[in-house]
Design a protein around this motif. Structure first.
Motif, PDB file in Angstrom:
ATOM      1  N   MET A   1       0.848  -1.172   0.000  1.00  0.00           N
ATOM      2  CA  MET A   1       0.000   0.000   0.000  1.00  0.00           C
ATOM      3  C   MET A   1       0.895   1.236   0.000  1.00  0.00           C
ATOM      4  O   MET A   1       1.894   1.291   0.700  1.00  0.00           O
ATOM      5  N   LYS A   2       0.530   2.247  -0.784  1.00  0.00           N
ATOM      6  CA  LYS A   2       1.343   3.439  -0.866  1.00  0.00           C
ATOM      7  C   LYS A   2       1.174   4.310   0.379  1.00  0.00           C
ATOM      8  O   LYS A   2       0.173   4.237   1.076  1.00  0.00           O
ATOM      9  N   LYS A   3       2.177   5.127   0.653  1.00  0.00           N
ATOM     10  CA  LYS A   3       2.164   6.025   1.796  1.00  0.00           C
ATOM     11  C   LYS A   3       1.144   7.132   1.558  1.00  0.00           C
ATOM     12  O   LYS A   3       1.089   7.724   0.483  1.00  0.00           O
ATOM     13  N   ILE A   4       0.343   7.422   2.563  1.00  0.00           N
ATOM     14  CA  ILE A   4      -0.691   8.440   2.457  1.00  0.00           C
ATOM     15  C   ILE A   4      -0.262   9.634   3.293  1.00  0.00           C
ATOM     16  O   ILE A   4      -0.030   9.510   4.494  1.00  0.00           O
ATOM     17  N   ASP A   5      -0.131  10.790   2.651  1.00  0.00           N
ATOM     18  CA  ASP A   5       0.283  12.004   3.341  1.00  0.00           C
ATOM     19  C   ASP A   5      -0.922  12.898   3.579  1.00  0.00           C
ATOM     20  O   ASP A   5      -1.560  13.359   2.635  1.00  0.00           O
ATOM     21  N   LEU A   6      -1.226  13.120   4.844  1.00  0.00           N
ATOM     22  CA  LEU A   6      -2.308  14.024   5.224  1.00  0.00           C
ATOM     23  C   LEU A   6      -1.754  15.029   6.219  1.00  0.00           C
ATOM     24  O   LEU A   6      -0.927  14.675   7.069  1.00  0.00           O
ATOM     25  N   THR A  23     -21.513   8.866   9.298  1.00  0.00           N
ATOM     26  CA  THR A  23     -20.591   9.093   8.185  1.00  0.00           C
ATOM     27  C   THR A  23     -20.158   7.740   7.652  1.00  0.00           C
ATOM     28  O   THR A  23     -19.530   6.958   8.352  1.00  0.00           O
ATOM     29  N   THR A  24     -20.491   7.477   6.409  1.00  0.00           N
ATOM     30  CA  THR A  24     -20.176   6.182   5.806  1.00  0.00           C
ATOM     31  C   THR A  24     -18.734   6.151   5.306  1.00  0.00           C
ATOM     32  O   THR A  24     -18.099   7.188   5.120  1.00  0.00           O
ATOM     33  N   PHE A  25     -18.232   4.947   5.085  1.00  0.00           N
ATOM     34  CA  PHE A  25     -16.905   4.798   4.498  1.00  0.00           C
ATOM     35  C   PHE A  25     -16.880   5.395   3.093  1.00  0.00           C
ATOM     36  O   PHE A  25     -15.866   5.922   2.652  1.00  0.00           O
ATOM     37  N   GLU A  31     -14.340  12.222   0.329  1.00  0.00           N
ATOM     38  CA  GLU A  31     -13.611  13.348   0.908  1.00  0.00           C
ATOM     39  C   GLU A  31     -12.096  13.195   0.769  1.00  0.00           C
ATOM     40  O   GLU A  31     -11.397  14.138   0.433  1.00  0.00           O
ATOM     41  N   PHE A  32     -11.572  11.985   1.045  1.00  0.00           N
ATOM     42  CA  PHE A  32     -10.124  11.777   1.105  1.00  0.00           C
ATOM     43  C   PHE A  32      -9.574  10.819   0.055  1.00  0.00           C
ATOM     44  O   PHE A  32      -8.372  10.598   0.002  1.00  0.00           O
ATOM     45  N   ASN A  33     -10.450  10.205  -0.739  1.00  0.00           N
ATOM     46  CA  ASN A  33     -10.036   9.219  -1.739  1.00  0.00           C
ATOM     47  C   ASN A  33      -9.298   8.044  -1.083  1.00  0.00           C
ATOM     48  O   ASN A  33      -8.258   7.603  -1.564  1.00  0.00           O
ATOM     49  N   ASN A  37     -10.261  -0.131   3.738  1.00  0.00           N
ATOM     50  CA  ASN A  37      -9.053  -0.724   4.311  1.00  0.00           C
ATOM     51  C   ASN A  37      -7.985   0.314   4.614  1.00  0.00           C
ATOM     52  O   ASN A  37      -7.274   0.202   5.615  1.00  0.00           O
ATOM     53  N   GLN A  38      -7.867   1.328   3.764  1.00  0.00           N
ATOM     54  CA  GLN A  38      -6.905   2.392   4.026  1.00  0.00           C
ATOM     55  C   GLN A  38      -7.308   3.197   5.260  1.00  0.00           C
ATOM     56  O   GLN A  38      -6.452   3.590   6.050  1.00  0.00           O
TER      57      GLN A  38
END
Length: 81
Positions: A1-6, A23-25, A31-33, A37-38
């Motif tokens: 899985m790629k690194k997610i930068d927030l 608030t659903t998945f 909102e965040f793409n 699982n992510q």
């Protein structure tokens, strides 16, 4: 899985959205793409292990966290403010 930068604001918003029952998945994905699982992986990193266990117990099997299973159609995330 790629690194997610927030940034810190996005991380806090993600945590709020994940904890909120209505608030659903799918809403989080819009909102965040991020996939379900992510979101689970990020929650594991962002909150304590005890809080993560409580959160997983709370959302596991909860119909309101999945858009296809709810009778209401959420338009967007509405925070506590």
């Amino acid at each position: 899985m790629k690194k997610i930068d927030l940034n810190i604001e996005d991380k806090n918003r993600l945590i709020q959205m994940a904890w909120q029952d209505r608030t659903t998945f799918e809403g989080i994905q819009k909102e965040f793409n991020l996939s379900e699982n992510q979101v689970k992986s990020l929650m594991r990193e962002l909150i304590s292990s005890q809080a993560y266990k409580r959160w997983r117990k709370r959302v596991q099997g909860r119909a309101t966290k999945h858009e296809k299973k709810v009778d209401f159609k959420p338009i967007r995330f509405k925070g506590p403010w």
